[in-house]
Design an enzyme around this catalytic site. Structure first.
Site, PDB file in Angstrom:
ATOM      1  N   SER A  26       0.849  -1.203   0.000  1.00 23.51           N
ATOM      2  CA  SER A  26       0.000   0.000   0.000  1.00 23.51           C
ATOM      3  C   SER A  26       0.882   1.251   0.000  1.00 23.51           C
ATOM      4  O   SER A  26       2.075   1.193   0.319  1.00 23.51           O
ATOM      5  CB  SER A  26      -0.884  -0.039   1.261  1.00 23.51           C
ATOM      6  OG  SER A  26      -1.605   1.151   1.432  1.00 23.51           O
ATOM      7  N   ILE A  28       3.178   4.369   0.119  1.00 21.40           N
ATOM      8  CA  ILE A  28       4.547   4.708  -0.310  1.00 21.40           C
ATOM      9  C   ILE A  28       5.301   3.458  -0.771  1.00 21.40           C
ATOM     10  O   ILE A  28       6.025   3.490  -1.766  1.00 21.40           O
ATOM     11  CB  ILE A  28       5.281   5.422   0.851  1.00 21.40           C
ATOM     12  CG1 ILE A  28       4.660   6.812   1.072  1.00 21.40           C
ATOM     13  CG2 ILE A  28       6.780   5.514   0.595  1.00 21.40           C
ATOM     14  CD1 ILE A  28       5.039   7.481   2.382  1.00 21.40           C
ATOM     15  N   ASN A  49      -0.141  -7.653   4.639  1.00 24.32           N
ATOM     16  CA  ASN A  49      -1.292  -7.691   3.733  1.00 24.32           C
ATOM     17  C   ASN A  49      -0.845  -8.075   2.327  1.00 24.32           C
ATOM     18  O   ASN A  49       0.294  -7.786   1.934  1.00 24.32           O
ATOM     19  CB  ASN A  49      -1.988  -6.319   3.691  1.00 24.32           C
ATOM     20  CG  ASN A  49      -2.735  -6.060   4.982  1.00 24.32           C
ATOM     21  OD1 ASN A  49      -3.511  -6.903   5.437  1.00 24.32           O
ATOM     22  ND2 ASN A  49      -2.493  -4.912   5.584  1.00 24.32           N
ATOM     23  N   ASN A  91      10.274   0.149   5.496  1.00 26.95           N
ATOM     24  CA  ASN A  91       9.226   1.151   5.246  1.00 26.95           C
ATOM     25  C   ASN A  91       7.909   0.863   5.961  1.00 26.95           C
ATOM     26  O   ASN A  91       7.139   1.793   6.216  1.00 26.95           O
ATOM     27  CB  ASN A  91       8.999   1.220   3.724  1.00 26.95           C
ATOM     28  CG  ASN A  91       7.753   1.977   3.356  1.00 26.95           C
ATOM     29  OD1 ASN A  91       7.707   3.193   3.504  1.00 26.95           O
ATOM     30  ND2 ASN A  91       6.724   1.275   2.911  1.00 26.95           N
ATOM     31  N   TYR A 164       4.167   7.895  17.685  1.00 24.77           N
ATOM     32  CA  TYR A 164       4.624   7.923  16.284  1.00 24.77           C
ATOM     33  C   TYR A 164       5.864   8.817  16.162  1.00 24.77           C
ATOM     34  O   TYR A 164       6.871   8.438  15.556  1.00 24.77           O
ATOM     35  CB  TYR A 164       3.481   8.444  15.405  1.00 24.77           C
ATOM     36  CG  TYR A 164       3.748   8.418  13.923  1.00 24.77           C
ATOM     37  CD1 TYR A 164       3.513   7.269  13.167  1.00 24.77           C
ATOM     38  CD2 TYR A 164       4.225   9.545  13.256  1.00 24.77           C
ATOM     39  CE1 TYR A 164       3.756   7.244  11.807  1.00 24.77           C
ATOM     40  CE2 TYR A 164       4.464   9.534  11.898  1.00 24.77           C
ATOM     41  CZ  TYR A 164       4.225   8.377  11.167  1.00 24.77           C
ATOM     42  OH  TYR A 164       4.471   8.360   9.818  1.00 24.77           O
ATOM     43  N   LYS A 168       9.711   7.868  14.998  1.00 24.25           N
ATOM     44  CA  LYS A 168      10.351   8.475  13.825  1.00 24.25           C
ATOM     45  C   LYS A 168      11.632   9.223  14.208  1.00 24.25           C
ATOM     46  O   LYS A 168      12.607   9.221  13.449  1.00 24.25           O
ATOM     47  CB  LYS A 168       9.362   9.383  13.088  1.00 24.25           C
ATOM     48  CG  LYS A 168       8.171   8.620  12.485  1.00 24.25           C
ATOM     49  CD  LYS A 168       8.603   7.547  11.491  1.00 24.25           C
ATOM     50  CE  LYS A 168       7.436   6.856  10.811  1.00 24.25           C
ATOM     51  NZ  LYS A 168       7.841   5.853   9.829  1.00 24.25           N
ATOM     52  N   THR A 201      -2.124   8.040   1.396  1.00 24.94           N
ATOM     53  CA  THR A 201      -1.870   6.589   1.474  1.00 24.94           C
ATOM     54  C   THR A 201      -2.987   5.961   2.320  1.00 24.94           C
ATOM     55  O   THR A 201      -3.909   6.660   2.750  1.00 24.94           O
ATOM     56  CB  THR A 201      -0.532   6.303   2.189  1.00 24.94           C
ATOM     57  OG1 THR A 201      -0.631   6.770   3.537  1.00 24.94           O
ATOM     58  CG2 THR A 201       0.656   6.966   1.510  1.00 24.94           C
TER      59      THR A 201
END
Ligand SMILES: NC(=O)c1ccc[n+]([C@@H]2O[C@H](COP(=O)([O-])OP(=O)(O)OC[C@H]3O[C@@H](n4cnc5c(N)ncnc54)[C@H](O)[C@@H]3O)[C@@H](O)[C@H]2O)c1
Length: 292
Positions: A26, A28, A49, A91, A164, A168, A201
């Site tokens: 999915s 990017i 997935n 990713n 998050y 990152k 996305t």
């Protein structure tokens, strides 16, 4: 901050290369997979997935990046099918899950541990993917290749989805930690990161962002920054920010701001300490990060 233009000729050298990536089903990761295939590369994609596309140079390996054994199998598949890996792209990611100002209690009223899903997928699994990638890149003949990490524009900002943002920033920290190690290894190994701004996305629905008055960019824009980081062999420790179709390299400017205040910085001291410790031998005392 240096604005960048990514021309087709800057990424053509990926023809014939083998890329292992995660999160390719999915957003990017999928846009990057399509671009790499168009460029003539082979892709081994690991995702929890299924992949929505098929191609004779594309292999799908069902992978939960939180499972070390799944990641090991993903890289083994790539090695078995292609004999060599040129680049690994860590990713796969999820959105934030934790609210550190919310009290979640167990049946006896004790505070429960917060949800660490975003840290597990967006940081721990990224480190594991990079570690496995570096293992394969180091041990093939000839050794070499690159790692690309998906950080985020949230890796250099205050951003209120704290778990998050923590993950990152950690991805950027991992890259910063690894650059001196890779440069010291004497091997042609590189590590770079991307910092996409808001991108349409599965994670970021276009309508929601637009309702807040901001435009999203296509994941195809981000895919080109991934390709450049792989293709340009002068790139080491770079961070490409993309937003609304434009690109900037961020890391040099951020590190310059720090160096203007600190000078050479703590790593130059650590390098000297480690060299002295190596000369003294195993009884020379322990260092931060050593297992002594
Ligand atoms: N979309 C944005 O605006 C944006 C901005 C900055 C960074 N990012 C980062 O880009 C990366 C890709 O996200 P995206 O925006 O394309 O979202 P997406 O939801 O479209 O894609 C994420 C992919 O990761 C996979 N995935 C999630 N958990 C997994 C697991 N445990 N094991 C294996 N695969 C798993 C999903 O199945 C999916 O295919 C993430 O790291 C995300 O944090 C996205």
């Amino acid at each position: 901050m240096a604005a960048l233009t990514i021309k087709d000729e800057n990424i053509q050298s990926l023809t014939g290369k083998v890329i292992v990536l995660t999160g390719g089903s999915s957003g990017i990761g999928l846009a990057t997979t399509k671009l790499l295939l168009e460029l003539g590369a082979s892709v081994v994609s690991g995702d929890i997935n299924p992949l929505p596309i098929e191609h004779d140079r594309l292999t799908f390996v069902k992978t939960n990046v939180k499972q070390w054994s799944d990641l090991v199998s993903l890289f083994d598949h790539a090695k078995e099918r292609h004999g060599r890996i040129n680049h690994a792209f860590a990713n796969a990611g999820v959105s934030g899950r934790a609210d550190y100002l919310e009290d979640k209690l167990d049946e006896s009223g004790k505070l429960l541990e917060p949800n660490h899903e975003a840290l597990d997928v967006n940081l721990k699994a990224v480190v594991n993917t990079a570690y496995l990638g570096l293992h394969h890149l180091r041990h093939q003949d000839p050794a070499g290749g690159s790692i690309v990490l998906t950080a985020s524009a949230t890796c250099f900002q205050r951003f209120r989805i704290a778990d998050y943002t923590t993950a990152k920033h950690g991805v950027l920290g991992f890259m910063r930690g690894m650059v001196p190690n890779l440069e010291g290894s004497g091997l042609p190994l590189r590590i770079n990161s991307l910092a996409p701004g808001l991108t349409e996305t599965g994670m970021v629905p276009k309508g929601v962002v637009e309702a807040a008055g901001h435009a999203t960019q296509s994941p195809d824009v981000v895919a080109r920054s991934v390709a450049l980081l792989m293709a340009d062999e002068t790139y080491q420790g770079k961070l490409i920010y993309s937003d609304q179709g434009k690109y900037w390299e961020m890391e040099d400017a951020m590190l310059k701001t720090v160096a203007d205040i600190m000078g050479a910085g703590d790593d130059s001291i650590m390098e000297k300490i480690m060299k002295m410790a190596a000369q003294r031998g195993p009884s020379g005392g322990s260092l931060p990060g050593s297992s002594n």
